[in-house]
Enzyme design. Structure first.
Site, PDB file in Angstrom:
ATOM      1  N   GLY A 124       6.853  -6.311   0.304  1.00 45.31           N
ATOM      2  CA  GLY A 124       6.109  -6.183   1.557  1.00 45.31           C
ATOM      3  C   GLY A 124       6.994  -6.520   2.740  1.00 45.31           C
TER       4      GLY A 124
ATOM      5  N   CYS B 215      10.347   1.677   1.996  1.00 50.94           N
ATOM      6  CA  CYS B 215      11.264   0.613   2.429  1.00 50.94           C
ATOM      7  C   CYS B 215      12.719   1.069   2.450  1.00 50.94           C
ATOM      8  CB  CYS B 215      11.077  -0.640   1.592  1.00 50.94           C
ATOM      9  SG  CYS B 215      11.237  -0.322  -0.158  1.00 50.94           S
TER      10      CYS B 215
ATOM     11  N   GLU C 221      11.206  -8.355  -2.354  1.00 45.29           N
ATOM     12  CA  GLU C 221      11.645  -7.001  -1.997  1.00 45.29           C
ATOM     13  C   GLU C 221      10.983  -6.695  -0.656  1.00 45.29           C
ATOM     14  OE1 GLU C 221      12.013  -3.660  -1.065  1.00 45.29           O
ATOM     15  OE2 GLU C 221      10.612  -2.985  -2.605  1.00 45.29           O
ATOM     16  N   LEU C 222      11.765  -6.840   0.426  1.00 47.14           N
ATOM     17  CA  LEU C 222      11.161  -6.833   1.766  1.00 47.14           C
ATOM     18  C   LEU C 222      11.571  -5.583   2.557  1.00 47.14           C
ATOM     19  CD1 LEU C 222      11.713 -10.656   2.351  1.00 47.14           C
ATOM     20  CD2 LEU C 222       9.787  -9.506   1.249  1.00 47.14           C
TER      21      LEU C 222
ATOM     22  N   GLU D  33      -5.281  -4.090  -1.234  1.00 43.50           N
ATOM     23  CA  GLU D  33      -6.712  -3.839  -1.038  1.00 43.50           C
ATOM     24  C   GLU D  33      -6.939  -2.482  -0.380  1.00 43.50           C
ATOM     25  OE1 GLU D  33      -5.183  -6.715  -0.252  1.00 43.50           O
ATOM     26  OE2 GLU D  33      -6.051  -7.798  -1.958  1.00 43.50           O
TER      27      GLU D  33
ATOM     28  N   LYS E 191      -1.942  -9.098  -7.718  1.00 46.64           N
ATOM     29  CA  LYS E 191      -2.822  -8.784  -6.585  1.00 46.64           C
ATOM     30  C   LYS E 191      -2.249  -7.544  -5.929  1.00 46.64           C
ATOM     31  CE  LYS E 191      -2.833  -9.611  -2.336  1.00 46.64           C
ATOM     32  NZ  LYS E 191      -3.137  -8.177  -1.976  1.00 46.64           N
ATOM     33  N   ALA E 192      -2.901  -6.422  -6.206  1.00 41.95           N
ATOM     34  CA  ALA E 192      -2.419  -5.167  -5.640  1.00 41.95           C
ATOM     35  C   ALA E 192      -3.038  -4.994  -4.255  1.00 41.95           C
ATOM     36  CB  ALA E 192      -2.776  -4.018  -6.558  1.00 41.95           C
TER      37      ALA E 192
ATOM     38  N   TRP F 123       0.792  -1.221   0.000  1.00 44.40           N
ATOM     39  CA  TRP F 123       0.000   0.000   0.000  1.00 44.40           C
ATOM     40  C   TRP F 123       0.832   1.281   0.000  1.00 44.40           C
ATOM     41  CZ3 TRP F 123       1.955   2.060   4.339  1.00 44.40           C
ATOM     42  CH2 TRP F 123       2.381   1.185   5.347  1.00 44.40           C
ATOM     43  N   ASN F 124       2.144   1.200   0.146  1.00 38.48           N
ATOM     44  CA  ASN F 124       2.903   2.459   0.283  1.00 38.48           C
ATOM     45  C   ASN F 124       3.223   3.109  -1.062  1.00 38.48           C
ATOM     46  OD1 ASN F 124       4.653   0.303  -0.134  1.00 38.48           O
ATOM     47  ND2 ASN F 124       6.351   1.275   0.932  1.00 38.48           N
TER      48      ASN F 124
END
Ligand code: NAD
Length: 476
Positions: free
Chosen positions: A228, A284, A250-251, A178, A175-176, A151-152
């Site tokens: 995420g 991030c 990509e965390l 929600e 899946k973007a 979401w960012n």
């Protein structure tokens, strides 16, 4: 002003007339609902997979030259529609209009860059050992990709995955988030309007764990790209391992900033403070642990704190606002817990440290000092507008402290010594290091972490390679 939310499967928009199971999307500046988001059922996900199979067969057979034309058209449409998309993005995510606009324009640049780079995915010929043999190394698209975005950065993160995958000839089920779906819906509309064949790009929403478990169990899905948190990244990597699917993870990060005494502390503070509070710190690669050499500590802290105090909080669509709300109430709870822990360990809150106003998820730009290295804010990713600033004495000491966590995404350093610049660039365990620079994320350069911050790169030629398999053909 917002948009009609829908799933996009096999070239068709599906919203179920507002009667589908789903969830409401909130404006974080007002806490009021913007629209109802339909969720995909298991049957919808299966439809998306069948569509992606069809789309992949067609798309991989389309020349890179023709694929590039469609991608470039989509990027042009994003630029044409940037104002409307940016306003949707501000409403659902909270960042300021200026930041949203920069995100949309940069995303169009990413798509353009991949459009061109897809035409340069060359192979090579390796001389054979026996006369008359030919040894060819060729690349092929990995196949159907399942991508999950947070979401960012609701446009930029999907743009990286869509750009890389489509340029390589893959089909995608995205899946973007929600919580911030609208701007991504509008970006996908640009691809649809640019003439992307049905099934090549599918957009779904749902309960994240249900969608990922359903899709990752399918043999036809050959690659997962996730952006995420670290715990979710580990979970998805384990699911991917069951089917030996390729992954890009990509965390989270916890980026150290090292300000050496030979740097101009005020110039460094100006550069890094603006970067710190971008998107209310929910980035991030946001700078999150500030180590300042003792001689310049006071000057750096004063200038940095002045910047934080000067930020104007409010709804990102209003003129003059320089920091919006946090994207969701979870971030407010997190900020409160970071500050409480810092205080309980003898830390000083120099500015901020509490919620702002009584409506919306606003949190004051915060600076804390005198926090020990094992405090929560120094060891867990803050993902918010809080900056711990501490001192250090020597190069070796600060390198050890900077490298002491399991994160390794981005790091920053300021120095006027070329020897120190080279040494710190080499010494920091991180996927990206900005030395006297914050430009660590551009379309043409690799973006990704090491250690628990993940693996694989998005952006640059590495980001295209992430969607290509290597095949060796030996011809006798
Ligand atoms: P979270 O761990 O619940 O979710 C992180 C993201 O993963 C969300 O987009 C969510 O929709 C998705 N997700 C969760 N479970 C999933 C599953 N089983 N399958 C597929 N997707 C799944 O945390 P959150 O509250 O949304 O964010 C908190 C933390 O996440 C932040 O503190 C930060 O560390 C991290 N984060 C990192 C980034 C990044 O850019 N790397 C972006 C957003 C959040």
């Amino acid at each position: 002003m917002y948009t009609d939310l829908a799933l996009y499967i096999d070239g068709k928009w599906i919203n179920g007339g507002g009667n589908r199971k789903g969830e409401d999307v909130l404006n974080p500046a007002t806490e009021k609902p913007l629209a109802h988001l339909p969720h995909a059922s298991k049957a919808d996900l299966d439809d998306a997979l069948e569509a992606a199979k069809k789309g992949f067969a067609l798309w991989r057979a389309t020349s890179a030259y023709d694929r590039a034309k469609i991608l470039r058209k989509a990027a042009d449409l994003m630029r044409e529609r940037h104002d409307a998309i940016s306003k949707i993005l501000v409403q659902e995510q909270g960042k300021t209009y200026v930041e949203a606009r920069a995100e949309v324009i940069t995303s169009a640049d990413i798509i353009d860059w991949y459009a061109e780079e897809g035409r340069r995915s060359y192979g090579r010929i390796v001389p054979g050992r026996a006369k008359g043999t030919r040894q060819l190394v060729v690349t092929e698209p990995v196949g159907i990709v399942a991508a999950f975005t947070p979401w960012n950065f609701p446009v930029l993160t999907p743009a990286r995955k869509i750009g890389g995958a489509l340029a390589a000839g893959c089909a995608l089920i995205l899946k973007a988030s929600e919580e911030t779906p609208g701007a991504c819906v509008e970006m996908v509309r640009c691809f649809a309007d640019a003439g992307l064949p049905a099934g090549v790009l599918n957009l779904v929403f749902g309960v994240p764990s249900e969608v990922s478990e359903h899709l990752l169990a399918k043999d036809a899905v050959r690659k997962i790209s996730f952006t995420g948190s670290i715990p979710v990244g580990k979970h998805l990597t384990a699911l991917a391992a069951k089917g030996m699917k390729r992954t890009t993870m990509e965390l989270g990060g916890h980026s150290p900033v090292v300000v050496f005494a030979d740097a101009d502390p005020e110039k460094a503070a100006d550069t890094i403070a603006a970067f710190k509070y971008r998107n209310a710190g929910q980035v991030c690669i946001s700078p999150t642990r500030f180590y300042v050499q003792e001689d310049v500590y006071k000057k750096f802290l004063t200038r940095f704190t002045d910047y934080a105090r000067g930020l104007k909080l409010g709804d990102g669509l209003e003129k003059g606002i320089t920091m919006g709300p946090m994207a969701n109430s979870r971030r407010i709870d997190a900020m409160e817990s970071f500050v409480a822990d810092a205080k309980s360990r003898g830390g000083t809150v120099v500015t901020g440290g509490k919620r702002h106003g009584n409506q919306g998820y606003f949190y004051e730009p915060t600076v804390v000092t005198e926090v020990p290295d094992d405090s929560k804010v120094m060891t867990e990713e803050p993902f918010g507008p809080i900056a711990p600033v501490v001192t250090f004495k020597t190069f070796d000491e600060v390198v050890e402290r900077a490298n002491s966590l399991q994160f390794g995404l981005a790091a920053y350093a300021f120095t006027t010594s070329t020897a120190t610049a080279a040494a710190i660039g080499d010494a920091i365990e991180s996927g990206m290091v900005g030395v006297n620079s914050i430009a660590v994320s551009t379309p043409e350069t690799p973006f990704g972490g090491v250690k628990e911050s993940g693996h694989g790169s998005e952006g640059g030629i590495e980001g295209l390679g992430a969607y290509l398999n290597t095949k060796f053909i030996s011809q006798g």
